[in-house]
Design a protein around this motif. Structure first.
Motif, PDB file in Angstrom:
ATOM      1  N   HIS A  48      16.664  16.470 123.884  1.00  0.00           N
ATOM      2  CA  HIS A  48      17.631  16.400 124.857  1.00  0.00           C
ATOM      3  C   HIS A  48      16.928  17.663 125.832  1.00  0.00           C
ATOM      4  O   HIS A  48      17.751  17.943 126.776  1.00  0.00           O
ATOM      5  CB  HIS A  48      18.810  16.490 124.758  1.00  0.00           C
ATOM      6  CG  HIS A  48      19.272  15.592 123.590  1.00  0.00           C
ATOM      7  ND1 HIS A  48      19.599  16.140 122.318  1.00  0.00           N
ATOM      8  CD2 HIS A  48      19.155  14.097 123.356  1.00  0.00           C
ATOM      9  CE1 HIS A  48      19.773  14.893 121.464  1.00  0.00           C
ATOM     10  NE2 HIS A  48      19.469  13.880 122.192  1.00  0.00           N
ATOM     11  N   PHE A  93      23.382  17.338 125.257  1.00  0.00           N
ATOM     12  CA  PHE A  93      23.663  16.123 124.735  1.00  0.00           C
ATOM     13  C   PHE A  93      25.129  15.947 124.599  1.00  0.00           C
ATOM     14  O   PHE A  93      25.831  16.791 124.024  1.00  0.00           O
ATOM     15  CB  PHE A  93      23.041  15.709 123.313  1.00  0.00           C
ATOM     16  CG  PHE A  93      23.296  14.344 122.982  1.00  0.00           C
ATOM     17  CD1 PHE A  93      22.804  13.441 123.656  1.00  0.00           C
ATOM     18  CD2 PHE A  93      23.729  14.078 121.561  1.00  0.00           C
ATOM     19  CE1 PHE A  93      22.656  11.829 123.253  1.00  0.00           C
ATOM     20  CE2 PHE A  93      23.846  12.630 121.394  1.00  0.00           C
ATOM     21  CZ  PHE A  93      23.430  11.665 122.080  1.00  0.00           C
ATOM     22  N   THR A  94      25.747  14.765 124.943  1.00  0.00           N
ATOM     23  CA  THR A  94      27.158  14.380 124.918  1.00  0.00           C
ATOM     24  C   THR A  94      27.424  12.907 124.432  1.00  0.00           C
ATOM     25  O   THR A  94      26.032  12.006 124.766  1.00  0.00           O
ATOM     26  CB  THR A  94      27.979  14.486 126.011  1.00  0.00           C
ATOM     27  OG1 THR A  94      27.615  13.510 127.104  1.00  0.00           O
ATOM     28  CG2 THR A  94      27.940  15.796 126.548  1.00  0.00           C
ATOM     29  N   ILE A  95      28.276  12.393 123.669  1.00  0.00           N
ATOM     30  CA  ILE A  95      28.648  11.158 123.146  1.00  0.00           C
ATOM     31  C   ILE A  95      29.688  10.770 123.878  1.00  0.00           C
ATOM     32  O   ILE A  95      30.689  11.306 123.562  1.00  0.00           O
ATOM     33  CB  ILE A  95      28.621  11.044 121.818  1.00  0.00           C
ATOM     34  CG1 ILE A  95      27.255  11.412 121.023  1.00  0.00           C
ATOM     35  CG2 ILE A  95      29.013   9.736 121.229  1.00  0.00           C
ATOM     36  CD1 ILE A  95      27.527  11.353 119.620  1.00  0.00           C
ATOM     37  N   GLY A  96      29.757   9.834 124.932  1.00  0.00           N
ATOM     38  CA  GLY A  96      30.808   9.675 125.740  1.00  0.00           C
ATOM     39  C   GLY A  96      31.301  10.971 126.570  1.00  0.00           C
ATOM     40  O   GLY A  96      30.363  11.224 127.214  1.00  0.00           O
ATOM     41  N   SER A 126      27.949  17.080 122.097  1.00  0.00           N
ATOM     42  CA  SER A 126      27.627  16.869 120.709  1.00  0.00           C
ATOM     43  C   SER A 126      26.007  17.263 120.882  1.00  0.00           C
ATOM     44  O   SER A 126      25.164  16.889 120.575  1.00  0.00           O
ATOM     45  CB  SER A 126      27.475  15.419 120.290  1.00  0.00           C
ATOM     46  OG  SER A 126      27.123  15.430 118.660  1.00  0.00           O
ATOM     47  N   SER A 162      23.599  17.846 114.843  1.00  0.00           N
ATOM     48  CA  SER A 162      24.877  18.138 115.493  1.00  0.00           C
ATOM     49  C   SER A 162      25.536  19.357 114.744  1.00  0.00           C
ATOM     50  O   SER A 162      25.332  19.540 113.625  1.00  0.00           O
ATOM     51  CB  SER A 162      25.662  17.063 115.891  1.00  0.00           C
ATOM     52  OG  SER A 162      26.124  16.683 114.733  1.00  0.00           O
ATOM     53  N   GLN A 170      20.130  13.865 115.334  1.00  0.00           N
ATOM     54  CA  GLN A 170      20.307  13.574 116.669  1.00  0.00           C
ATOM     55  C   GLN A 170      18.771  13.348 116.913  1.00  0.00           C
ATOM     56  O   GLN A 170      18.647  13.223 118.291  1.00  0.00           O
ATOM     57  CB  GLN A 170      20.749  14.413 117.336  1.00  0.00           C
ATOM     58  CG  GLN A 170      22.212  14.868 117.094  1.00  0.00           C
ATOM     59  CD  GLN A 170      23.381  15.302 118.065  1.00  0.00           C
ATOM     60  OE1 GLN A 170      24.087  14.788 118.257  1.00  0.00           O
ATOM     61  NE2 GLN A 170      22.815  16.513 118.602  1.00  0.00           N
TER      62      GLN A 170
END
Length: 110
Positions: A16, A50-53, A57, A89, A95
């Protein structure tokens, strides 16, 4: 796996774009004036977006596998350009694979 050795002067990123901070427990072997990284080294990652929703994360560390097959430094395998670094993470979820952006080309390991 043969290839150019990874050193503390190499450039490695998480998938990322976070920067991997390279340090090593190796204080003996150098390639092109920089200490060679070992398969047993664990490297922190900084700046991963990086994000999840909506939940951040970020990648926080890289753990390695597939060091040089025939070379060792004090019983540890040195890392080469074809080594695989898995990014994790804070919850230890994998990831993706680290991106080896650059390394020296003088020192080669088998």
């Amino acid at each position: 796996m043969p290839g150019p050795l990874l050193t503390v002067a190499s450039t490695i990123l998480c998938p990322h774009g976070g920067t991997v901070t390279l340090t090593t427990s190796n204080s003996v072997v150098r390639a092109d004036a920089a200490f060679v990284l070992l398969e047993s080294d664990v490297h922190p990652v900084v700046g991963c977006p990086f994000t999840i929703g909506t939940k951040p994360s970020p990648c926080v560390r890289v753990e390695w596998q597939a060091g040089a097959a025939k070379s060792t430094i004090r019983a540890a395998k040195p890392l080469v350009q074809s080594s695989v670094g898995l990014c994790y993470s804070p919850e230890s979820a994998p990831q993706g694979v680290a991106i080896i952006a650059s390394t020296q080309q003088k020192g080669i390991a088998q």
